[in-house]
Scaffold this motif. Structure first.
Motif, short mmCIF file in Angstrom:
data_model
loop_
_atom_site.label_atom_id
_atom_site.label_comp_id
_atom_site.label_asym_id
_atom_site.label_seq_id
_atom_site.Cartn_x
_atom_site.Cartn_y
_atom_site.Cartn_z
N MET A 238 86.93 38.71 22.23
CA MET A 238 87.00 37.48 23.02
C MET A 238 87.41 36.29 22.17
N LYS A 239 86.97 36.32 20.90
CA LYS A 239 87.34 35.22 19.99
C LYS A 239 88.85 35.19 19.78
N GLU A 240 89.45 36.39 19.67
CA GLU A 240 90.90 36.47 19.48
C GLU A 240 91.65 35.88 20.67
N ARG A 241 91.13 36.11 21.88
CA ARG A 241 91.81 35.57 23.08
C ARG A 241 91.85 34.05 23.05
N ALA A 242 90.70 33.46 22.64
CA ALA A 242 90.56 32.03 22.34
C ALA A 242 91.33 31.07 23.25
N ASP A 243 91.44 31.38 24.56
CA ASP A 243 92.06 30.38 25.44
C ASP A 243 91.01 29.38 25.95
N VAL A 244 89.75 29.60 25.53
CA VAL A 244 88.69 28.63 25.83
C VAL A 244 88.14 28.18 24.47
N PRO A 245 88.55 27.00 24.01
CA PRO A 245 88.14 26.59 22.65
C PRO A 245 86.66 26.18 22.60
N LEU A 246 85.90 26.79 21.72
CA LEU A 246 84.47 26.51 21.62
C LEU A 246 84.14 25.93 20.25
N VAL A 247 83.08 25.14 20.21
CA VAL A 247 82.68 24.49 18.95
C VAL A 247 81.30 25.00 18.54
N PRO A 248 81.18 25.71 17.41
CA PRO A 248 79.87 26.19 16.98
C PRO A 248 78.92 25.02 16.72
N ALA A 249 77.65 25.20 17.15
CA ALA A 249 76.71 24.07 17.09
C ALA A 249 75.76 24.14 15.90
N LEU A 250 75.61 25.31 15.30
CA LEU A 250 74.53 25.46 14.31
C LEU A 250 75.04 25.61 12.88
N SER A 251 74.38 24.90 11.96
CA SER A 251 74.59 25.13 10.52
C SER A 251 73.22 25.39 9.91
N LEU A 252 73.20 26.13 8.82
CA LEU A 252 71.97 26.39 8.07
C LEU A 252 72.21 25.90 6.64
N LYS A 253 71.30 25.03 6.17
CA LYS A 253 71.51 24.41 4.85
C LYS A 253 70.26 24.51 3.99
N THR A 254 70.46 24.40 2.70
CA THR A 254 69.34 24.36 1.78
C THR A 254 69.76 23.56 0.54
N LYS A 255 68.82 23.41 -0.40
CA LYS A 255 69.15 22.74 -1.66
C LYS A 255 68.70 23.61 -2.82
N ILE A 256 69.42 23.52 -3.91
CA ILE A 256 69.10 24.35 -5.08
C ILE A 256 67.72 23.98 -5.63
N ALA A 257 66.90 25.04 -5.90
CA ALA A 257 65.54 24.82 -6.42
C ALA A 257 65.47 25.02 -7.94
N HIS A 258 66.43 25.78 -8.49
CA HIS A 258 66.36 26.10 -9.92
C HIS A 258 67.74 26.60 -10.34
N VAL A 259 68.15 26.26 -11.58
CA VAL A 259 69.43 26.76 -12.10
C VAL A 259 69.21 27.29 -13.50
N LYS A 260 69.79 28.45 -13.78
CA LYS A 260 69.70 28.92 -15.18
C LYS A 260 71.02 29.53 -15.64
N VAL A 261 71.30 29.29 -16.91
CA VAL A 261 72.45 29.90 -17.58
C VAL A 261 71.89 30.50 -18.86
N ALA A 262 71.97 31.82 -18.98
CA ALA A 262 71.33 32.46 -20.13
C ALA A 262 72.35 32.79 -21.22
N ASP A 263 71.85 32.90 -22.42
CA ASP A 263 72.72 33.35 -23.52
C ASP A 263 72.79 34.88 -23.53
N GLU A 264 71.76 35.49 -22.99
CA GLU A 264 71.65 36.96 -23.00
C GLU A 264 71.77 37.48 -21.56
N PRO A 265 72.20 38.72 -21.32
CA PRO A 265 72.17 39.28 -19.97
C PRO A 265 70.74 39.30 -19.44
#
Ligand SMILES: Cc1ncc(COP(=O)(O)O)c(C=O)c1O
Length: 390
Positions: A238-265
């Protein structure tokens, strides 16, 4: 006080809900109404806010699966007609009467029992929509004889009012329209049988989103608009037919809680299924499968950071996930999009559905009470709803 204390939230664009109602309004014949289907807490978008917006945008009634869902809408002050599309136990019919909520029925026995319950409690009328099973194999009367018996039982009732006749399609979203056409024809023959028996038809409805897109001329008195209300198509076809244009209403968001870059695996998450290499930047995000973010996305999904894809590494935990940020600029507190758009990139609910082996309907439904919802109108935050701290 902050309305919520975690850095993960859903955003619902009420303008998108409005635009989708208006799009269907323009697609349908003028005499066909729109029932906004807001069951399952508005497919995870929030039934009260979506319901109010849809009604304001031109929908004339709301549909839910459960009487409890209708109670939530009435308690929020919604006075528009509401239909419970699923089964309601007879011992709850009194509540439907008090709240003026219409119910679905498909059995003579249920009608007789409901009538008795209302008489016993000296309660007023309840509007009933009779459901016919034309090929879904779920709920509904299956023959003309059964239908006439059920309708006669309603006509003989002093407490139940025959207010609607409907059916639900099983395959309206598929390229092969044979099954849905057969269902439509069966529904028409049910209508013919009622007319031949001299019955005056109440409100008639059969179209879900897919049928409304493909066959607007089948709309009768109203369509039951579910997934399209939320800006999603009922299937990739149905999305491919797309003769009825629709606008998605929902987004899901978050924020980074921790970041790490290690020297070792080092290994990441339960089962140590991913090994981060030196200089890879791994960010931890405060969302997990207990929020409805599927564990099937382990080592498969991606999120958006600065408009670029950052792959999920290791297993999705109950409350957290780890992602590999493609450059070294990430900081605690930076915004991440899990579903939706950031810059030119998008992670659609269709993509998540394909990755997790399900349909787009299920993806927002899984997001649960732990995630606050922030509503936007005209690009501005207008209200926040958080069930966990309500
Ligand atoms: C009886 C009934 N009508 C209408 C709908 C809305 O369908 P859709 O979301 O495909 O528009 C549903 C959803 O499952 C339903 O069960």
């Amino acid at each position: 006080m902050k309305p919520f204390c975690r850095d993960t939230w859903v955003e619902v664009d009420l303008d998108a809900i409005r635009a989708n109602v208006e799009t269907f309004r323009g697609h349908l014949p003028a005499q066909t109404g729109i029932m906004a289907v807001v069951k399952a807490d508005g497919y995870g978008h929030g039934s009260v806010h979506v319901g109010k917006e849809a009604l304001d945008a031109g929908a004339d009634s709301l549909g839910v699966a459960l009487l409890d869902e209708a109670i939530v809408l009435r308690e929020a002050g919604i006075e528009a007609p509401i239909l419970v599309l699923g089964y309601t136990p007879v011992d709850s019919v009194a509540i439907a009467s008090k709240l003026k909520v219409e119910l679905t029925a498909y059995s003579e026995a249920w009608i007789l029992e409901a009538e008795q319950a209302l008489q016993r409690d000296e309660l007023g009328p309840v509007g009933i929509h009779v459901k016919t099973d034309t090929g879904m194999g779920r709920l509904g009367v299956r023959s003309e004889e059964e239908l006439l018996r059920v309708v006669s039982a309603l006509e003989n009732s002093s407490k139940l009012v025959w207010s609607g006749l409907f059916t639900h399609f099983a395959c309206a979203d598929e390229p092969d329209q044979t099954h849905v056409r057969r269902q439509y024809e069966t529904f028409q023959s049910f209508i013919q049988a009622l007319r031949a028996a001299g019955k005056k038809l109440p409100k008639v409805h059969c179209c879900n989103t897919a049928a409304a897109i493909a066959h607007p001329e089948w709309g009768y008195d109203t369509i039951r608009l579910g997934i399209g209300l939320y800006g999603l198509y009922p299937s990739p076809y149905m999305k491919e037919r797309a003769d009825v244009p629709l606008v998605p209403a929902l987004s899901l968001k978050t924020k980074i809680a921790h970041v790490k870059v290690a020297d070792e695996p080092f290994t990441v998450s339960y089962g140590a299924t991913y090994t981060a290499q030196p200089h890879e930047q791994i960010a931890t995000l405060p969302i997990g499968y207990a929020d409805g973010y599927s564990r099937l996305l382990s080592n498969r999904g991606a999120v958006l950071f600065n408009g670029e894809r950052a792959p999920i590494v290791g297993r999705v935990c109950m409350d957290q996930i780890m992602v590999k940020i493609p450059n070294e600029s990430a900081q605690v507190g930076d915004e991440i999009v899990l579903y939706g758009r950031q810059g030119d990139e998008e992670i659609s609910l269709d993509e998540i559905a394909a990755l997790t082996g399900t349909i787009n309907y299920e993806v927002p439904c899984l997001l649960n009470f732990r995630i606050p919802k922030v509503y936007y109108r005209a690009g501005k935050e207008c209200t926040v709803h958080h069930l966990l701290t309500k």
